[in-house]
Design a protein around this motif. Structure first.
Motif, mmCIF file in Angstrom:
data_model
loop_
_atom_site.group_PDB
_atom_site.id
_atom_site.type_symbol
_atom_site.label_atom_id
_atom_site.label_comp_id
_atom_site.label_asym_id
_atom_site.label_seq_id
_atom_site.Cartn_x
_atom_site.Cartn_y
_atom_site.Cartn_z
ATOM 1 N N GLU A 1 -43.525 13.980 -43.777
ATOM 2 C CA GLU A 1 -43.702 15.211 -43.004
ATOM 3 C C GLU A 1 -43.095 15.102 -41.614
ATOM 4 O O GLU A 1 -43.713 15.455 -40.607
ATOM 5 C CB GLU A 1 -45.175 15.630 -42.956
ATOM 6 C CG GLU A 1 -45.700 15.987 -44.329
ATOM 7 C CD GLU A 1 -47.061 16.653 -44.328
ATOM 8 O OE1 GLU A 1 -47.605 16.967 -43.270
ATOM 9 O OE2 GLU A 1 -47.583 16.871 -45.435
ATOM 10 N N ASN A 2 -41.852 14.617 -41.576
ATOM 11 C CA ASN A 2 -41.090 14.577 -40.333
ATOM 12 C C ASN A 2 -39.638 14.913 -40.662
ATOM 13 O O ASN A 2 -39.275 15.075 -41.826
ATOM 14 C CB ASN A 2 -41.226 13.208 -39.647
ATOM 15 C CG ASN A 2 -40.751 12.075 -40.514
ATOM 16 O OD1 ASN A 2 -39.598 12.038 -40.946
ATOM 17 N ND2 ASN A 2 -41.644 11.132 -40.798
ATOM 18 N N LEU A 3 -38.812 15.028 -39.644
ATOM 19 C CA LEU A 3 -37.441 15.479 -39.857
ATOM 20 C C LEU A 3 -36.601 14.483 -40.646
ATOM 21 O O LEU A 3 -35.790 14.878 -41.487
ATOM 22 C CB LEU A 3 -36.788 15.794 -38.509
ATOM 23 C CG LEU A 3 -37.474 16.907 -37.708
ATOM 24 C CD1 LEU A 3 -36.832 17.060 -36.340
ATOM 25 C CD2 LEU A 3 -37.468 18.219 -38.460
ATOM 26 N N SER A 4 -36.806 13.204 -40.422
ATOM 27 C CA SER A 4 -36.057 12.186 -41.168
ATOM 28 C C SER A 4 -36.415 12.228 -42.655
ATOM 29 O O SER A 4 -35.534 12.143 -43.524
ATOM 30 C CB SER A 4 -36.337 10.786 -40.624
ATOM 31 O OG SER A 4 -35.833 10.666 -39.329
ATOM 32 N N ALA A 5 -37.688 12.353 -42.945
ATOM 33 C CA ALA A 5 -38.139 12.421 -44.335
ATOM 34 C C ALA A 5 -37.608 13.695 -45.004
ATOM 35 O O ALA A 5 -37.229 13.678 -46.179
ATOM 36 C CB ALA A 5 -39.660 12.372 -44.409
ATOM 37 N N LEU A 6 -37.569 14.781 -44.267
ATOM 38 C CA LEU A 6 -37.035 16.032 -44.802
ATOM 39 C C LEU A 6 -35.573 15.845 -45.189
ATOM 40 O O LEU A 6 -35.158 16.212 -46.295
ATOM 41 C CB LEU A 6 -37.186 17.161 -43.781
ATOM 42 C CG LEU A 6 -36.564 18.497 -44.155
ATOM 43 C CD1 LEU A 6 -37.163 19.058 -45.440
ATOM 44 C CD2 LEU A 6 -36.718 19.489 -43.009
ATOM 45 N N TYR A 7 -34.795 15.267 -44.301
ATOM 46 C CA TYR A 7 -33.383 15.032 -44.590
ATOM 47 C C TYR A 7 -33.229 14.151 -45.833
ATOM 48 O O TYR A 7 -32.434 14.449 -46.718
ATOM 49 C CB TYR A 7 -32.691 14.396 -43.381
ATOM 50 C CG TYR A 7 -31.229 14.132 -43.612
ATOM 51 C CD1 TYR A 7 -30.288 15.152 -43.476
ATOM 52 C CD2 TYR A 7 -30.780 12.875 -43.992
ATOM 53 C CE1 TYR A 7 -28.939 14.913 -43.709
ATOM 54 C CE2 TYR A 7 -29.436 12.626 -44.227
ATOM 55 C CZ TYR A 7 -28.523 13.652 -44.078
ATOM 56 O OH TYR A 7 -27.194 13.417 -44.311
ATOM 57 N N ASP A 8 -33.984 13.076 -45.879
ATOM 58 C CA ASP A 8 -33.898 12.162 -47.016
ATOM 59 C C ASP A 8 -34.214 12.867 -48.327
ATOM 60 O O ASP A 8 -33.485 12.726 -49.319
ATOM 61 C CB ASP A 8 -34.838 10.970 -46.835
ATOM 62 C CG ASP A 8 -34.389 10.034 -45.735
ATOM 63 O OD1 ASP A 8 -33.225 10.121 -45.283
ATOM 64 O OD2 ASP A 8 -35.225 9.215 -45.296
ATOM 65 N N CYS A 9 -35.289 13.624 -48.356
ATOM 66 C CA CYS A 9 -35.688 14.307 -49.590
ATOM 67 C C CYS A 9 -34.662 15.368 -50.000
ATOM 68 O O CYS A 9 -34.367 15.519 -51.189
ATOM 69 C CB CYS A 9 -37.069 14.933 -49.442
ATOM 70 S SG CYS A 9 -38.413 13.736 -49.532
ATOM 71 N N LEU A 10 -34.117 16.080 -49.030
ATOM 72 C CA LEU A 10 -33.129 17.109 -49.360
ATOM 73 C C LEU A 10 -31.828 16.500 -49.855
ATOM 74 O O LEU A 10 -31.240 16.985 -50.822
ATOM 75 C CB LEU A 10 -32.861 18.000 -48.140
ATOM 76 C CG LEU A 10 -33.984 18.934 -47.728
ATOM 77 C CD1 LEU A 10 -33.615 19.670 -46.440
ATOM 78 C CD2 LEU A 10 -34.326 19.924 -48.833
ATOM 79 N N THR A 11 -31.360 15.464 -49.205
ATOM 80 C CA THR A 11 -30.079 14.883 -49.615
ATOM 81 C C THR A 11 -30.197 14.107 -50.922
ATOM 82 O O THR A 11 -29.209 13.959 -51.638
ATOM 83 C CB THR A 11 -29.489 13.984 -48.511
ATOM 84 O OG1 THR A 11 -30.425 12.961 -48.164
ATOM 85 C CG2 THR A 11 -29.105 14.799 -47.294
ATOM 86 N N GLU A 12 -31.389 13.634 -51.250
ATOM 87 C CA GLU A 12 -31.591 12.899 -52.498
ATOM 88 C C GLU A 12 -31.988 13.803 -53.661
ATOM 89 O O GLU A 12 -32.083 13.337 -54.796
ATOM 90 C CB GLU A 12 -32.657 11.825 -52.289
ATOM 91 C CG GLU A 12 -32.223 10.742 -51.327
ATOM 92 C CD GLU A 12 -33.342 9.806 -50.912
ATOM 93 O OE1 GLU A 12 -34.477 9.960 -51.420
ATOM 94 O OE2 GLU A 12 -33.083 8.932 -50.079
#
Length: 96
Positions: free
Chosen positions: A33-44
């Motif tokens: 639930e942070n911006l880095s995790a969001l990026y990771d989940c979206l790109t993966e």
């Protein structure tokens, strides 16, 4: 295809927005639930995903700045993952 619609006027805290994203996109329990995790989940992601941002109004300046950051993460993720599509509705005369 999954869809995520973020209407900026509906969120009052970053936590509330992150919880909504996690729930709507069915992210795993370990999603940070942070911006880095969001990026990771979206790109993966291996699913097609349509992201829509309606940026008509904001509850306050803090949320405006946070939603800008979330939007930028989504924009960056779209560049990395061809399964993602982003539509942004800006107020008349405004762009980021």
């Amino acid at each position: 295809m999954k869809e995520l619609s973020i209407v900026s006027s509906e969120f009052y805290t970053p936590e509330e927005l992150q919880e909504y994203i996690r729930t709507e996109l069915d992210f795993p329990d370990y999603y940070g639930e942070n911006l880095s995790a969001l990026y990771d989940c979206l790109t993966e992601s291996t699913e097609e995903l349509f992201l829509e941002f309606d940026l008509d109004s904001f509850p306050d300046d803090i949320m405006k700045e946070y939603i800008k950051k979330v939007w930028k993460v989504c924009e960056d993720a779209v560049e990395e993952n061809e399964l993602l599509e982003l539509l942004t509705i800006f107020p008349e005369g405004e762009e980021w």
